[in-house]
Each structure stands twice: as C-alpha cells, then as structure tokens.
Scaffold this motif. Structure first.
Motif, PDB file in Angstrom:
ATOM      1  N   SER A 128       0.859  -1.191   0.000  1.00  0.00           N
ATOM      2  CA  SER A 128       0.000   0.000   0.000  1.00  0.00           C
ATOM      3  C   SER A 128       0.888   1.230   0.000  1.00  0.00           C
ATOM      4  O   SER A 128       1.461   1.585   1.026  1.00  0.00           O
ATOM      5  CB  SER A 128      -0.912  -0.026   1.228  1.00  0.00           C
ATOM      6  N   LEU A 129       1.059   1.829  -1.155  1.00  0.00           N
ATOM      7  CA  LEU A 129       1.953   2.980  -1.302  1.00  0.00           C
ATOM      8  C   LEU A 129       1.165   4.249  -1.009  1.00  0.00           C
ATOM      9  O   LEU A 129       0.212   4.573  -1.709  1.00  0.00           O
ATOM     10  CB  LEU A 129       2.525   2.998  -2.727  1.00  0.00           C
ATOM     11  N   GLN A 130       1.592   4.949   0.035  1.00  0.00           N
ATOM     12  CA  GLN A 130       0.833   6.115   0.516  1.00  0.00           C
ATOM     13  C   GLN A 130       1.727   7.346   0.564  1.00  0.00           C
ATOM     14  O   GLN A 130       2.911   7.210   0.819  1.00  0.00           O
ATOM     15  CB  GLN A 130       0.267   5.832   1.909  1.00  0.00           C
ATOM     16  N   PRO A 131       1.210   8.550   0.392  1.00  0.00           N
ATOM     17  CA  PRO A 131      -0.211   8.864   0.215  1.00  0.00           C
ATOM     18  C   PRO A 131      -0.725   8.814  -1.227  1.00  0.00           C
ATOM     19  O   PRO A 131      -1.881   9.189  -1.420  1.00  0.00           O
ATOM     20  CB  PRO A 131      -0.312  10.284   0.761  1.00  0.00           C
ATOM     21  N   THR A 132       0.035   8.359  -2.189  1.00  0.00           N
ATOM     22  CA  THR A 132      -0.570   8.342  -3.528  1.00  0.00           C
ATOM     23  C   THR A 132      -1.727   7.348  -3.610  1.00  0.00           C
ATOM     24  O   THR A 132      -2.657   7.516  -4.386  1.00  0.00           O
ATOM     25  CB  THR A 132       0.490   8.070  -4.612  1.00  0.00           C
ATOM     26  N   ASN A 133      -1.683   6.314  -2.745  1.00  0.00           N
ATOM     27  CA  ASN A 133      -2.778   5.350  -2.635  1.00  0.00           C
ATOM     28  C   ASN A 133      -2.853   4.350  -3.782  1.00  0.00           C
ATOM     29  O   ASN A 133      -3.819   4.297  -4.540  1.00  0.00           O
ATOM     30  CB  ASN A 133      -4.135   6.065  -2.461  1.00  0.00           C
ATOM     31  N   ILE A 134      -1.779   3.530  -3.873  1.00  0.00           N
ATOM     32  CA  ILE A 134      -1.758   2.406  -4.811  1.00  0.00           C
ATOM     33  C   ILE A 134      -1.682   1.135  -3.968  1.00  0.00           C
ATOM     34  O   ILE A 134      -0.809   1.024  -3.105  1.00  0.00           O
ATOM     35  CB  ILE A 134      -0.537   2.514  -5.746  1.00  0.00           C
ATOM     36  N   ASN A 135      -2.584   0.196  -4.194  1.00  0.00           N
ATOM     37  CA  ASN A 135      -2.683  -0.982  -3.342  1.00  0.00           C
ATOM     38  C   ASN A 135      -2.625  -2.262  -4.168  1.00  0.00           C
ATOM     39  O   ASN A 135      -3.430  -2.443  -5.084  1.00  0.00           O
ATOM     40  CB  ASN A 135      -3.997  -0.940  -2.549  1.00  0.00           C
ATOM     41  N   GLY A 157       5.336   6.164   2.092  1.00  0.00           N
ATOM     42  CA  GLY A 157       5.289   4.995   2.967  1.00  0.00           C
ATOM     43  C   GLY A 157       4.753   3.782   2.221  1.00  0.00           C
ATOM     44  O   GLY A 157       3.870   3.916   1.369  1.00  0.00           O
TER      45      GLY A 157
END
Lengths: 179, 563
Positions: A128-135, A157
């Motif tokens: 879960s790549l944040q904050p771009t929001n790829i899951n 993160g």
C-alpha cells in the motif's frame, strides 16, 4: 402477497408496466456502460495494472533483489539500517516483502518510468503505497512486474495492508522520490 | 404423518408443523447468541482502532477481529438463514418439514463446528482472520470447525429441498411457491455451490494444517476461497431480500408489483454471482486483465441488476400497498404515514435504503477493475460490507425477528419502546461505521491493522491527521451500534423467555398480519401501477450512484501512472 402463492397461476404471462421496463433497461445499459468504461480505461487511462507476472522461487527472488541492491546501494537509512538503492532511471527495480519488512528502500526519480518487481518471500502481504494510494496484493512464488512513474517528490510509505501475523502493523517500508 | 404434530396459526391461518417450529426456534436462538458474542468482539475492535482509546493489545486485537468475522459473518447469519429456510418451506407452504431428525443432526453439526472454531480462536493460535489465507496457519480445529459447520449447513439446505419436494407431492399449496419461498430457494441454491467451493478449499487446508499436504498455492487459495467467501454473501442478499418482501407483505399487505420481475431478479443472482467473486482478485498477480474484466463486468453487473430491480420492486410494492391502504396524499404521503413505530417495518425500510446506498453503490465501484487499485485492502472494504452485511442483512434479520417472536414463538414483544427505537439506533451506528471506515479507506488507511500510528515500526509514516478523528467517530459509531444490537438482544431474549403468551385476545387486539392484502390487480402491474414516490426515490439513488462512480474515476486518475 409475497408469502402466498401468486393469485394468477400464469404469473409469467402478466404484462409489465412501462416504468418497470424502463428501470430494467436503465440498469442493463448502465451495466454495459460500466463494462465499457473498464475497457476504455485500458485503452486511454494511465492507471492500469500490468498483466506481467512470473512464477518464482522465493530464494531465487531474494538473490535477484540482493544482487540489484548490492549494485546500486547509495547509503543506509538512518532509522532502520535498511539500504537505500538508487537504480538508473528507466531500469528494472526490485523490492521484496517478508515478515515484517519491505526491503530495500528504493530511491527513484520523479517523472521517470521504472519496471517495479514485487514478490513475497513468505506469506501474503499487501503493498500500500501512501499517500498516492496504490494498493497491490503480493504473493509468495509470484513475481509481479509493473511500470510505475512517480509524479511527486518526497518520502512515500509502504504499508502492509494484508494481515500477516503479529508483527503486521510494524511492517512499514519506504520509497523516496527525488528530482 | 399424524395431524397432531400441527397447530393452526391464529394469526395467519397457516398450518404450522411442530417439529419445524422447534427447529426454527433453535436455529434462531443460537443465531442471536452468536450475534451477541460477535457484536461484542466488534465493539472491542472498534475501540482499539480508535487510536486515543486503543483498547486491546495487538495479539488480542487480531484475535477479536478473527472472532468478530467468524461469529457474525458465518455463525449468526447462517444459523438465522437456516431458520428462514425452514420458515419459507414448511410454514409458508403449509407442509411438514422433511426429516426433522436429520435437521436436528444438521443443527448439532453446525453448533459443534461453530463452538470448535470459537475455541480455536479464543485459544489464541488461530488469529488468521475470517479469510485464513495460507500459508498463515491456524490450529487444525479452526478449519475442522468450519468444515463441520458447512456440512451441517449443507444438510439443513437438503432438508429444505426435501420439504419442497414433499409440499409439491402432497399438494399443500396451489400453483407456484410464494415469492418469499422462491427467494429462499435462490439462497439455498447459492448455498449449495458456495459450500461446495468452501469444501474444495477448506478440506485441503485442514489436511495441510495436520501435515498431510505439503503446500497450498496462495493464488489458487484466494481464487477458490472467494468462490466461497463472496458467494456466501449472496446467500445473505437473497435471504435478506426475501425478508423485505415478507415483512412488506405481513405488515402492510404488500403484494409484489410483478411476480415475474421479482423472480427474474432472484434468478439473476443464481446465474452470475459465482463468477463475480473474481472482484476480490483485481490487484493479484498472475491473472489477466481480460479475465478480471469479463468476470467482474457482466457477471457482476447482471447480479447487480437483480438488486437494482429489487430496489424498485420492494419500495414500489410498499407504495402501492400504502396507497391502497388509504395514504394517497401527494408523492410521499404513503411514506410519511408508514408504520415507523413498528420495528419490523422501520428495520426493513432502513435495511433497503442503507443496503442500496452504503453497500450497493460502493460494492460496484470497488469491483471495477482499475478503481480497485485505490481501494483494495483499505478500510474502505469493511466500510462497504458493513453497509451490506450489517446494515442490509443483519438489520433485515432483526426486523423479521419482530415478526418471528409473535408468530412462531407465540410471545408478545416486551419492552415495546426499546423495540421501537432499536432499528434506528442500530441503523445509525452501522451507518457511522460504514461511512467513517470508507472515509478512512479513501485516505488510504489499511484494514486489519492494529496501529495506524506505526509506533512500533522502525520507520515512520503519517497518514493524513484527519484519519485519527475519523476513526474516533468510527469508535463512537461502534458504541452506538453495540447499544442498538444490545437492545435487540435484550428485547428478543426477554420476549422469548419471559414474554406474555400470545393468546386469542392478543391476536385480536394486536394483529401482526395485515388484513388488507391483494393490492395490485390480479393480472400484473400493467394497468394499475401508480408509484410516483418510488420513482423519485429510485431516481435519487441512481443519480447518486452515477455521480459517485465518476468521482472514484477522478480519484483514480490522480494517482501515479501505472501500466
């Protein structure tokens, strides 16, 4: 009533009111549209998950990730001691998931495309790549390869969002995007 | 079969088979016990994710989350569904239940299985979540418990089908089965292939847990497990929609606008739901986009069409009935004058609305291949299914319980005021849980996660600060939902064990079954349908659906390019 047999034994021959026909048609067409939208996005949208994946032995995958890290490590992360790897722009970059870390830390350049390889050495994990929001769902024995193009600079993160045991909530990784 | 096993229901005039009635009672009572147990675990989970409270330590949090999922999503719902199947077959068809002894065996198998799984979880070595993805391993009792439960449920479903055969053979009803029974048949057919999928994956997993099988492929596990895990939710939908129609019929005398349309909508569930389980695998490696799009588009959308149809048929039937009952003023006079103080009605109506708005729309959106990238495994997912399973199914089952207690248990509802407020309280709490979890999920917060502040991690990461407030509101919603659930358990348990026996006088003074009936012309809806209020409601719903669908494409277009 709905709790008694239909009064008209030939209920399947009953005519429909126009409003019911309209609603069924609207629902059907909306479904067709939503199907078309997924296909359309594959043709013109910029966010599509690749279909590229390979069967891989976890040990083999670990060797590949370590080899790439050995070649391009630029420093160690002060907090965690995990190597920070800065591979050439446009190249294949590797990250692994294991209980309970993402390894190594990737340092990538903004606006450049990378072929990101992901796999797990043990259990299921969630990328879960944040904050771009790829899951993404990360499996052991499957190496997922996707092309990503970072659009903002900064520290991102990587949270594990698939439950992976008692250390799950400590499984935090990092991706650094530089100019 | 001797007639002495039957009584005639003074409320409905239906012939009620004694053994069937006992089995309905047993399954319903056990269901409510698991609801209470699972609900308490849910409260502990919500209070732990409220970061300022952070109630449980990590190990107990994951234990409680596993128990909450299993007790609510499997045991409460399926025990209650078995009660519904027996009701929709033996009671509604005026028939004896097939093989009551076998039905008791099914009940015992389910109970033993449920207890075994609970013991495994409470012992602390089976905190693997409801999904129990390999290669994380639970105690073998956990898998065996689930298998025994599933076998018991399958046997119960066979008793249901046996009862249908007997009813047909002994001609206990005329023509076609009632719509509610048809919905129950839908649920039962889906249950058969759901349990088959469950057996295909859980039996090897159990054998693996005791060392007889070396390895289970993680992707295969997820593909087959979701054939079980998702299809089982469609059993719930079919059962809950049956409850909607049943409550509208019993409370208001509502008749389906069109038997043909409503039955076709149920049939769509049967045909398309198993394939649609693929929407759980949209961001997994090793599956092609073509496979994902095919399985989640028309396979999913035709099942969704079924729900869209019920979404108009149910309020439409209510509107027609209310207009027939004399509430003809304006567009919404029928709705304003609905029996909002009757928890069976209010619970049902809230279930219809919340299921559609919170659960339905969001389910379609996260089942869209690309949009799943921004939602998968975030809190948005439990936000969605608290809209479907808690606000939809659980609330519908609670609502129908207010009819089951007087009609089957023959007891008056106690604490009438509390009962009146209960669906609103529970509905409010669940709405909060659903909305706030979806909000946090939209901001990327992970589901099934003990510490969104990452205080024990070697690195640091901060979610947007708003998520801490959102999850506090989620915790408060959890408390409200627990109070609402607690009110339900108190009212039902008190009424069942200490309620006043429902005698002739109560039947006369406090009729449960509406005496109007037959509200649309006998020959379909073509000439008599007048549902302006429903048209407005459905249009609003559809507008919100379309708008929110495009908002999510917009969110997706803002993330990094991927290919």
């Amino acid at each position: 009533m709905a709790i008694t047999p239909p009064e008209n034994r030939l209920w399947w021959k009953e005519p429909l009111h126009g409003i019911e026909t309209i609603w069924i048609t609207v629902g059907f067409l909306w479904g067709l549209f939503m199907t078309g939208m997924m296909v359309y996005w594959h043709m013109t949208g910029e966010q599509n998950l690749s279909n590229e994946a390979y069967r891989v032995n976890p040990d083999t995958y670990a060797e590949k990730v370590e080899a790439a890290a050995a070649q391009y490590t630029v420093r160690e992360d002060e907090q965690s001691g995990i190597p920070v790897v800065h591979p050439p722009a446009g190249s294949d970059v590797y990250m692994l998931a294991r209980l309970w870390e993402w390894w190594p830390i990737l340092e990538l350049e903004k606006g450049k495309e990378y072929r990101l390889h992901l796999s797990s050495l043990d259990w299921l994990h969630g990328f879960s790549l944040q904050p771009t929001n790829i899951n993404l769902q990360i499996h052991p024995n499957y190496e997922m390869v996707l092309t990503i193009k970072p659009e903002q600079t900064g520290d991102f993160g990587i949270i594990c969002n698939e439950f992976c045991g008692i250390g799950h909530h400590t499984m935090l990784g990092k991706m650094i995007i530089v100019e | 079969m001797s007639m002495s096993l039957f009584r005639t229901c003074p409320d409905t005039g239906l012939k009620v088979h004694g053994p069937a009635e006992s089995l309905i009672k047993a399954n319903a009572v056990v269901a409510v016990v698991f609801l209470a147990l699972g609900g308490l675990f849910g409260l502990l989970v919500a209070l732990t994710r409220w970061q300022a409270v952070h109630l449980l330590p990590a190990d107990l949090f994951y234990l409680a989350l596993t128990a909450h999922g299993a007790d609510i999503l499997i045991f409460w719902i399926i025990f209650f569904e078995i009660a519904i199947l027996y009701f929709a077959s033996a009671i509604l068809l005026n028939c004896r239940l097939a093989m009551p002894k076998v039905a008791w065996l099914a009940f015992i198998l389910m109970l033993v299985g449920a207890l075994m799984a609970n013991v495994a979880v409470l012992q602390g070595d089976s905190s693997v979540m409801f999904t129990s993805y390999v290669p994380m391993k639970a105690d073998h009792k956990f898998y065996l418990g689930l298998i025994l439960f599933a076998v018991g449920a399958l046997v119960a479903v066979m008793v249901f089908f046996g009862t249908l055969v007997i009813a047909k053979k002994e001609r206990t009803y005329e023509g076609s089965v009632p719509l509610v029974t048809f919905g129950a048949v839908t649920a039962a057919i889906i249950a058969v292939y759901t349990i088959a999928s469950g057996a295909v994956i859980l039996v090897p997993t159990w054998l693996w847990s005791i060392g007889l099988i070396g390895e289970i492929d993680t992707l295969t596990y997820r593909v087959v497990w979701w054939g079980f895990g998702h299809s089982s939710q469609q059993i719930n939908v079919a059962a809950q929609v049956s409850c909607w129609y049943a409550i509208a019929a019993i409370v208001l005398g509502a008749k389906p606008m069109s038997e043909k349309v409503s039955r076709a909508a149920f049939f769509l569930y049967i045909c398309f739901l198993l394939l649609a389980s693929a929407h759980h695998l949209l961001v997994d490696p090793g599956l092609s986009s073509e496979w994902k799009v095919v399985n989640t588009s028309y396979a999913l959308f035709l099942a969704v069409l079924g729900s869209l149809i019920h979404g108009m048929s149910v309020p439409g039937a209510i509107e027609v009935a209310q207009r027939k009952n004399g509430f003809t003023q304006g567009t919404f006079g029928w709705l304003r004058n609905a029996p909002w103080g009757n928890p069976a009605f209010s619970g049902m109506f809230l279930s219809v609305v919340l299921f559609g708005v919170l659960g339905g729309i969001t389910g379609v959106i996260m089942g869209t291949e690309q949009i799943n990238l921004i939602i998968h495994n975030t809190l948005y997912v439990p936000g969605h299914f608290h809209g479907t399973v808690a606000a939809g199914t659980t609330l519908a089952f609670m609502a129908v319980s207010y009819l089951v207690v007087p009609l089957i248990f023959r007891k008056e509802i106690m604490f009438k005021k509390m009962a009146q407020w209960q669906p609103y309280m529970f509905g409010l709490g669940i709405t909060g849980l659903s909305v706030f979890m979806m909000a946090a999920g939209t901001l990327g917060v992970s589901r099934r996660h003990w510490d969104m502040a990452f205080s024990d991690a070697t690195m640091t990461f901060d979610y947007p600060p708003a998520v801490f407030m959102i999850m506090a509101l989620n915790g408060i919603s959890g408390i409200i939902a627990t109070i609402g659930g607690g009110m339900f358990v108190i009212v039902i348990v008190a009424s069942v064990f200490f309620g006043k026996k429902r005698g002739e006088e109560e039947v006369k003074n406090n009729p449960i079954v509406h005496q109007g009936g037959g509200t649309v012309a006998a020959h379909g809806s073509a000439e008599s349908l007048h549902i302006p209020g429903t048209i407005v409601l459905v249009s609003l719903f559809f507008g919100a659906f379309v708008l929110y669908y495009f908002i999510n494409w917009k969110y997706l277009s803002e993330i990094w390019p991927l290919s």
